[in-house]
Design a protein around this motif. Structure first.
Motif, PDB file in Angstrom:
ATOM      1  N   ALA A   6      42.996  22.853 -13.041  1.00 13.50           N
ATOM      2  CA  ALA A   6      44.320  22.953 -13.076  1.00 13.50           C
ATOM      3  C   ALA A   6      45.112  21.990 -13.621  1.00 13.50           C
ATOM      4  CB  ALA A   6      44.806  23.670 -11.744  1.00 13.50           C
ATOM      5  N   ALA A   7      44.864  20.570 -13.236  1.00 14.42           N
ATOM      6  CA  ALA A   7      45.477  19.479 -13.635  1.00 14.42           C
ATOM      7  C   ALA A   7      45.023  19.471 -15.059  1.00 14.42           C
ATOM      8  CB  ALA A   7      45.156  18.453 -12.590  1.00 14.42           C
ATOM      9  N   LEU A   8      43.833  19.545 -15.284  1.00 13.83           N
ATOM     10  CA  LEU A   8      43.420  19.401 -16.798  1.00 13.83           C
ATOM     11  C   LEU A   8      43.986  20.389 -17.632  1.00 13.83           C
ATOM     12  CD1 LEU A   8      41.320  18.129 -18.772  1.00 13.83           C
ATOM     13  CD2 LEU A   8      39.936  19.948 -18.279  1.00 13.83           C
ATOM     14  N   LEU A  40      50.569  29.174 -13.665  1.00 12.14           N
ATOM     15  CA  LEU A  40      51.200  27.835 -12.995  1.00 12.14           C
ATOM     16  C   LEU A  40      50.977  26.834 -13.987  1.00 12.14           C
ATOM     17  CD1 LEU A  40      50.329  28.379  -9.463  1.00 12.14           C
ATOM     18  CD2 LEU A  40      52.263  28.798 -10.318  1.00 12.14           C
ATOM     19  N   PRO A  41      50.007  26.327 -14.261  1.00  7.75           N
ATOM     20  CA  PRO A  41      49.974  25.110 -15.237  1.00  7.75           C
ATOM     21  C   PRO A  41      50.983  25.242 -16.522  1.00  7.75           C
ATOM     22  CG  PRO A  41      47.814  25.650 -14.494  1.00  7.75           C
ATOM     23  CD  PRO A  41      48.675  26.704 -14.115  1.00  7.75           C
ATOM     24  N   LEU A  42      50.930  26.604 -16.830  1.00  6.52           N
ATOM     25  CA  LEU A  42      51.790  26.680 -18.158  1.00  6.52           C
ATOM     26  C   LEU A  42      53.171  26.492 -17.986  1.00  6.52           C
ATOM     27  CD1 LEU A  42      51.645  27.469 -21.131  1.00  6.52           C
ATOM     28  CD2 LEU A  42      51.676  29.703 -20.606  1.00  6.52           C
ATOM     29  N   VAL A  43      53.642  27.083 -16.733  1.00  7.39           N
ATOM     30  CA  VAL A  43      55.141  27.005 -16.176  1.00  7.39           C
ATOM     31  C   VAL A  43      55.362  25.568 -15.913  1.00  7.39           C
ATOM     32  CG1 VAL A  43      56.747  27.619 -14.774  1.00  7.39           C
ATOM     33  CG2 VAL A  43      54.911  29.540 -15.551  1.00  7.39           C
ATOM     34  N   MET A  72      44.336  12.584 -20.252  1.00  8.17           N
ATOM     35  CA  MET A  72      43.356  13.872 -20.447  1.00  8.17           C
ATOM     36  C   MET A  72      41.990  13.209 -20.291  1.00  8.17           C
ATOM     37  SD  MET A  72      42.721  16.726 -21.913  1.00  8.17           S
ATOM     38  CE  MET A  72      44.332  17.535 -22.848  1.00  8.17           C
ATOM     39  N   VAL A  73      41.593  12.262 -20.830  1.00  8.13           N
ATOM     40  CA  VAL A  73      40.151  11.556 -20.823  1.00  8.13           C
ATOM     41  C   VAL A  73      39.795  11.519 -19.208  1.00  8.13           C
ATOM     42  CG1 VAL A  73      38.387  10.031 -21.563  1.00  8.13           C
ATOM     43  CG2 VAL A  73      40.172  10.819 -23.174  1.00  8.13           C
ATOM     44  N   PRO A  74      40.521  10.745 -18.719  1.00 12.89           N
ATOM     45  CA  PRO A  74      40.145  10.437 -17.087  1.00 12.89           C
ATOM     46  C   PRO A  74      39.962  11.769 -16.418  1.00 12.89           C
ATOM     47  CG  PRO A  74      41.779   9.108 -17.776  1.00 12.89           C
ATOM     48  CD  PRO A  74      41.723   9.907 -18.796  1.00 12.89           C
ATOM     49  N   LEU A  75      41.027  12.812 -16.474  1.00  9.43           N
ATOM     50  CA  LEU A  75      40.748  14.117 -16.225  1.00  9.43           C
ATOM     51  C   LEU A  75      39.544  15.008 -16.572  1.00  9.43           C
ATOM     52  CD1 LEU A  75      44.654  15.521 -15.848  1.00  9.43           C
ATOM     53  CD2 LEU A  75      43.026  15.118 -14.177  1.00  9.43           C
ATOM     54  N   MET A  76      39.216  14.874 -17.775  1.00  9.62           N
ATOM     55  CA  MET A  76      37.971  15.532 -18.123  1.00  9.62           C
ATOM     56  C   MET A  76      36.903  15.177 -17.762  1.00  9.62           C
ATOM     57  SD  MET A  76      36.882  17.903 -19.998  1.00  9.62           S
ATOM     58  CE  MET A  76      37.994  18.351 -21.312  1.00  9.62           C
TER      59      MET A  76
END
Length: 311
Positions: A48-50, A177-180, A198-202
């Motif tokens: 969800a965070a990604l 939820l992520p989109l909103v 982005m890279v750390p989350l991936m």
């Protein structure tokens, strides 16, 4: 300045970082299987965070402009929801005697990727901004299509395994939820830049997913080996079909590369929670196996596709 330098360095080496994350996840899952249950709980929040960061990277005005390119958008939808299902139908016929493996393969192969496909498309010089703009549409389309396509292509081999509850839950928690939240952040904090995450989350998502599912994969023994040639064949056929479809649609080089990556790359990270909600552990293991095969294939495709589709 130091933050920008760190981000540029991470983006330059992101493919190597993703492969290292997978290797670390495999090692952790194999050597410390007791960590799998708590890590499995962390899978959905991490994804969800990604997706929040992914959606936040889509400027609303730019997305509207990109979505006005009707030819690319229609070709993208046709590739993922007409051409790809035909390829999947052909390749999964040998799996009809193993309903769990068949269901896992269908679940992941029928869902177009919406996250790291953008990374690989950019690395190959493709129109990644158009894929980024089409991300919400692709996600919503596959969540509507999967409950129809999976039972249809399974031929009744997996009765009672597909329920609407997990699909609705995934739609709400991982998409709506992520989109909103991304839209609100763009509106309330227009100067906020989340791209460095982005890279750390991936890396976090890949390591968490692989580590949490490695005991399942190892527990399945040799049963999953039959999936490897299916997934490799899918990469080859989907790439060829993407190139042919792009030529028939008369797309430019950058758009052709984006279309081909979208057709060949699957949404394993987002469909994994759906697989985990199903009764057999083999279904989730089949999804994770596809991730491992695909990421190795993407490293090859990043180098090959610019040569196959020159400017």
């Amino acid at each position: 300045m130091e933050r920008n330098r760190w981000r540029e360095r991470a983006e330059r080496h992101q493919v190597a970082l993703y492969l290292l994350a997978i290797a670390a996840g495999l090692a952790l899952g194999a050597l410390a299987p007791g960590t799998a249950p708590p890590l499995e709980v962390a899978v959905e929040p991490a994804i969800a965070a990604l997706l929040l960061v992914t959606f936040h990277g889509i400027p609303l005005r730019g997305a509207a402009a990109a979505l006005r390119d009707g030819r690319f958008l229609l070709t993208l939808l046709a590739m993922n929801f007409l051409v790809v299902p035909l390829i999947v139908l052909l390749l999964t016929r040998p799996l009809t005697d193993s309903p769990e493996l068949l269901l896992g393969a269908l679940l992941v192969l029928l869902a177009p990727c919406i996250d790291y496909v953008i990374v690989f498309t950019a690395l190959a010089g493709g129109a990644h901004e158009r894929l980024l703009a089409a991300t919400p549409l692709l996600m919503l389309a596959q969540l509507l299509a999967l409950p129809v396509l999976v039972p249809l292509l399974s031929g009744g081999e997996a009765p009672g395994m597909i329920a609407p509850g997990p699909f609705v839950r995934t739609l709400l928690l991982l998409i709506v939820l992520p989109l909103v939240a991304a839209a609100l952040l763009q509106r309330l904090a227009p100067r906020l830049d989340l791209s460095a995450a982005m890279v750390p989350l991936m890396v976090l998502v890949l390591a968490t997913v692989v580590a949490s599912q490695t005991p399942r994969v190892l527990g399945a023994g040799s049963a999953l080996l039959v999936l490897v040639p299916v997934y490799v064949a899918f990469l080859v056929l989907a790439t060829a079909a993407g190139l042919l479809t792009a030529r028939l649609a008369r797309l430019g080089a950058a758009e052709s590369r984006a279309l081909t990556f979208s057709g060949a790359t699957r949404n394993s990270l987002v469909v994994l929670p759906l697989a985990l909600a199903m009764p057999s552990p083999l279904i989730a293991a089949a999804v994770v196996t596809q991730t491992l095969v695909e990421l190795l294939g993407m490293v090859v495709l990043v180098r090959m596709l610019p040569r196959l589709v020159s400017r």
